[in-house]
Structure formats: structure tokens, C-alpha cells
Design an enzyme around this catalytic site. Sequence first.
Site: not given
Length: 154
Positions: A59, A61, A89, A92
Site C-alpha cells: 500500500h 502508506e 486500512c 496501515c
Amino acid sequence: MSQKLFSSEDVFFMNEALEQARLAGSLGEVPIGAVIVLDGQIIAKACNRTIINNDPTAHAEILAIQIAAKHLSNHRLINTKLYVTLEPCIMCLGALIQARVRGVYFSSYDSRVGIISVDRLHENKKLNHEISFNGGLLSLESGILLKNFFKKKR
């Protein structure tokens, strides 16, 4: 989660995250981008790369955290801020806590999961680090990117 007026600096950094989101979209990835800032300077930029990297953890992040940690030569990102185009999410959120990021600014709210805005998992008193979350910054722009991406997929 606090709602506040955003500074011109916040808008600038979110626009940088939106550029990363556009890059992700051009690569066929879900258009999410992130930047990490320390003392008013961008120290990391990343976009989603889960498909390209064959890595469900890639992701924006997570990748930005990894880049920032290498930049600082430290696994703790003390006094940093993350700007990301979609509400983080649960994975993260865990990484942000472990990295000790101070603040998170996100653009679009995640209407499906909403672990910050709906479930408020970041407020769990057992967590060993507190992060300030600010949502809605340039949400129209990120929302359009996400809607257009998924419209093309259908």
C-alpha cells in the site's frame, strides 16, 4: 478524529499525494498515493504497488513508511506527518503506530471499512502510540480518481 481548517501547507502536501495517486492509476493500481513530511519537507513519496509488486502489503502508506525509515536511518518516524489520499486500512494503521507517525491527513473517507472514521480503532486505549487523524482534505479530487478508476474496471 478532528475536523479542522487545513493550512496551505497541508493542501500542498495532499496535492503531492494526489500526484502519486495519479501515478498509481496510470500503472493500473488503485489510485492511492502518500507522502511523509518532516519539518516541512517531503522525505518519502509512494503510490500503491500491490499488483506490480505481487505484494498485498504494498500500500502507498507502507511503501512511504519504508522509504522514510531508510531516509532517516531509523525505524521510528518521530514528528512526521503522513498525507494519504484514502483513509488508511487496518494494516496501515498498525504500521503507522509502529513507526510512531505523529499525524495523518487523509483525503477520502473509506465508506466500506472506515477503521478511523467509523470503527475508530485508533482510539483503543491499549495502543502504545497516539496519532492525530484529520480527514476530508481535497476529498473531491481523490474521490473522483477512485470513482473513475473503479468505473473503468466494471
